[in-house]
Motif scaffolding. Sequence first.
Motif, PDB file in Angstrom:
ATOM      1  N   PHE A  74       0.802  -1.231   0.000  1.00  0.00           N
ATOM      2  CA  PHE A  74       0.000   0.000   0.000  1.00  0.00           C
ATOM      3  C   PHE A  74       0.841   1.290   0.000  1.00  0.00           C
ATOM      4  O   PHE A  74       0.621   2.173  -0.845  1.00  0.00           O
ATOM      5  N   PRO A  75       1.828   1.433   0.917  1.00  0.00           N
ATOM      6  CA  PRO A  75       2.629   2.678   0.882  1.00  0.00           C
ATOM      7  C   PRO A  75       3.383   2.852  -0.445  1.00  0.00           C
ATOM      8  O   PRO A  75       3.584   3.978  -0.904  1.00  0.00           O
ATOM      9  N   LEU A  76       3.777   1.738  -1.065  1.00  0.00           N
ATOM     10  CA  LEU A  76       4.495   1.835  -2.345  1.00  0.00           C
ATOM     11  C   LEU A  76       3.552   2.336  -3.441  1.00  0.00           C
ATOM     12  O   LEU A  76       3.923   3.156  -4.279  1.00  0.00           O
ATOM     13  N   GLN A  77       2.305   1.821  -3.413  1.00  0.00           N
ATOM     14  CA  GLN A  77       1.291   2.264  -4.389  1.00  0.00           C
ATOM     15  C   GLN A  77       1.045   3.762  -4.261  1.00  0.00           C
ATOM     16  O   GLN A  77       0.876   4.461  -5.249  1.00  0.00           O
ATOM     17  N   MET A  78       1.026   4.243  -3.016  1.00  0.00           N
ATOM     18  CA  MET A  78       0.651   5.628  -2.771  1.00  0.00           C
ATOM     19  C   MET A  78       1.797   6.597  -3.038  1.00  0.00           C
ATOM     20  O   MET A  78       1.570   7.726  -3.453  1.00  0.00           O
ATOM     21  N   PHE A  79       3.033   6.184  -2.754  1.00  0.00           N
ATOM     22  CA  PHE A  79       4.133   7.159  -2.758  1.00  0.00           C
ATOM     23  C   PHE A  79       5.252   6.885  -3.742  1.00  0.00           C
ATOM     24  O   PHE A  79       6.219   7.632  -3.777  1.00  0.00           O
ATOM     25  N   THR A  80       5.179   5.800  -4.495  1.00  0.00           N
ATOM     26  CA  THR A  80       6.267   5.547  -5.438  1.00  0.00           C
ATOM     27  C   THR A  80       5.689   5.337  -6.847  1.00  0.00           C
ATOM     28  O   THR A  80       4.471   5.211  -7.011  1.00  0.00           O
ATOM     29  N   THR A 108      -6.017  11.658  -3.920  1.00  0.00           N
ATOM     30  CA  THR A 108      -5.272  10.388  -3.967  1.00  0.00           C
ATOM     31  C   THR A 108      -4.856  10.105  -5.413  1.00  0.00           C
ATOM     32  O   THR A 108      -5.538  10.525  -6.350  1.00  0.00           O
ATOM     33  N   LYS A 109      -3.743   9.378  -5.569  1.00  0.00           N
ATOM     34  CA  LYS A 109      -3.262   9.018  -6.921  1.00  0.00           C
ATOM     35  C   LYS A 109      -4.388   8.391  -7.744  1.00  0.00           C
ATOM     36  O   LYS A 109      -5.127   7.540  -7.224  1.00  0.00           O
ATOM     37  N   SER A 164      -4.427   6.182 -10.076  1.00  0.00           N
ATOM     38  CA  SER A 164      -4.384   4.724 -10.260  1.00  0.00           C
ATOM     39  C   SER A 164      -5.028   4.010  -9.064  1.00  0.00           C
ATOM     40  O   SER A 164      -5.665   2.963  -9.217  1.00  0.00           O
ATOM     41  N   VAL A 165      -4.860   4.588  -7.867  1.00  0.00           N
ATOM     42  CA  VAL A 165      -5.474   3.995  -6.667  1.00  0.00           C
ATOM     43  C   VAL A 165      -6.956   4.366  -6.599  1.00  0.00           C
ATOM     44  O   VAL A 165      -7.813   3.525  -6.329  1.00  0.00           O
ATOM     45  N   MET A 174       0.477   8.094   7.236  1.00  0.00           N
ATOM     46  CA  MET A 174       1.184   7.931   5.960  1.00  0.00           C
ATOM     47  C   MET A 174       1.138   9.202   5.114  1.00  0.00           C
ATOM     48  O   MET A 174       1.723   9.254   4.039  1.00  0.00           O
ATOM     49  N   ILE A 216      -1.737  10.496   3.899  1.00  0.00           N
ATOM     50  CA  ILE A 216      -2.836  10.380   2.927  1.00  0.00           C
ATOM     51  C   ILE A 216      -4.030  11.169   3.459  1.00  0.00           C
ATOM     52  O   ILE A 216      -4.338  11.093   4.653  1.00  0.00           O
TER      53      ILE A 216
END
Lengths: 255, 245
Positions: A101-107, B22-23, B25-26, B123, B125
């Motif tokens: 999850f953190p990788l999806q959000m921030f990378t 939020t991104k 893609s997500v 995080m 978010i």
Amino acid sequence: MIEVKGLHKSFGDAHILKGISTSFSKGKTNLIIGQSGSGKTVFIKCLLGLFDYEEGSISYDGKIFSQLTEDEKRNLRAEIGMVFQGSALFDSMTIAENVMFPLQMFTKMSKVEMEERADFVLKRVNLPDAHKKMPSEASGGMQKRVAIARAIVNNPKYLFCDEPNSGLDPNTAIVIDNLIQEITDEYQITTVINSHDMNSVMEIGEKIVFLKDGLKAWEGSKETIFKTDNKIVTDFVYSSNLFKKVRRMYIEENS
Amino acid sequence: MSYIHNIGAYFLMIAEMFRKPTKWSVMKTLILKDIDDLIIGSLGIIAFISFFVGGVITIQTALNIDNPLIPKYLVGFATRQSVILEFAPTFTSIIMAGKVGSFITSSIGTMRVTEQIDALEVMGINSLNYLVFPKTIALLLYPFAIAIGMFLGILGGMAACVFGGYSTLADYIIGIQTDFDTFHIFYAFIKTFVFAFILATIPSFHGYYMKGGALEVGKASTTAFVWTSVAIILLNYILTDMMLG
């Protein structure tokens, strides 16, 4: 390094933190200990920016948190890993999805790269085969390890753990303690642990901050806690006969 | 005083929901999941209720028309007007406040209790954008579900009418075509869009800002249902007065 100066926090008329000043060094496991209601959780939530505070300052490697812009705060938070008391895993996701999850959000990693990284950290926390399980299918110890894996997957500079051993049997608690210390050493993270588990204090407390009634009552390390004459600390830490005996033996061996 | 505070907090929540997106893609995945949970998952109950309530409206209308001077096609006309103007947009939304609303409140409330929302915030978010925005977007498809409800309501009325022997199929069809005003469809869909926004945001508000444990999640779901229903009824009155009055 995290530096805290004169931190005050109140909820209505209740003054919870009464001017706490301390610092947490890089590459060390820093423990915040104290009785229930001493202000540990409020303190850690202030450090994380989850609670606003009335007075004082918190700085992360010289950057004062309250003076950062929203974007800077967001970037800083991406460098923070957190292990919550109840693990706080997202129950609609599998264990592997939680870790990624953190990788999806921030990378900008591709799916394959994220899967490889999740695979690596899950192996690091000794969960090589748990990828497809849901959090509800995992034991308490496994959930804690997944929470640690999620916290470290994005190479954080700061790791916070709120009572990482609560609800775990003694063996699993030691495994979790050792894992946190190994990860702290390996990645040179500034780790802050909120605990009232005396085993953790003796095992991994490279720096210990003792809170009582919203004040810092004592500060030292696992070595100096054996020698301290501070009655408030000794009454709390050595409240059990077992720990009294351990302390007596330590002093006899080192005198 | 707390009511005023809550109304203010509700509007601040809506403003916050649009900040720090939020991104994509997500977000895309979240929206698709919420469409499945909130819209697709509700189609069965909407279809079932619409069909049978449409039938009941027809039977009630037919049984109350005993004057031979009133034409039989009025049964179809009354069913169409009732279903399109009120039953499908408003009555179904009250039912959805129970189904979708309590689902939203309990899922977000459970995330609050188990510190999952804190985990998102730590995080960096924007948890409101992550949790509430996709539900709001997903419910933009709510008028699609209501359109199905309208169709099935009229179909249910037709089935009851013909198979119950209250009128002929030809009379019913003449009735549903008589004095048809497309503005009524427009009015119904405007109401539905407003109710969809209410259905997404009021239950989210009660889940997001709840305090306590599992018991309070249940209480928050009940409170959310009550306030969502109140808001729908009040807005229904205001919109009807504005658009048809």
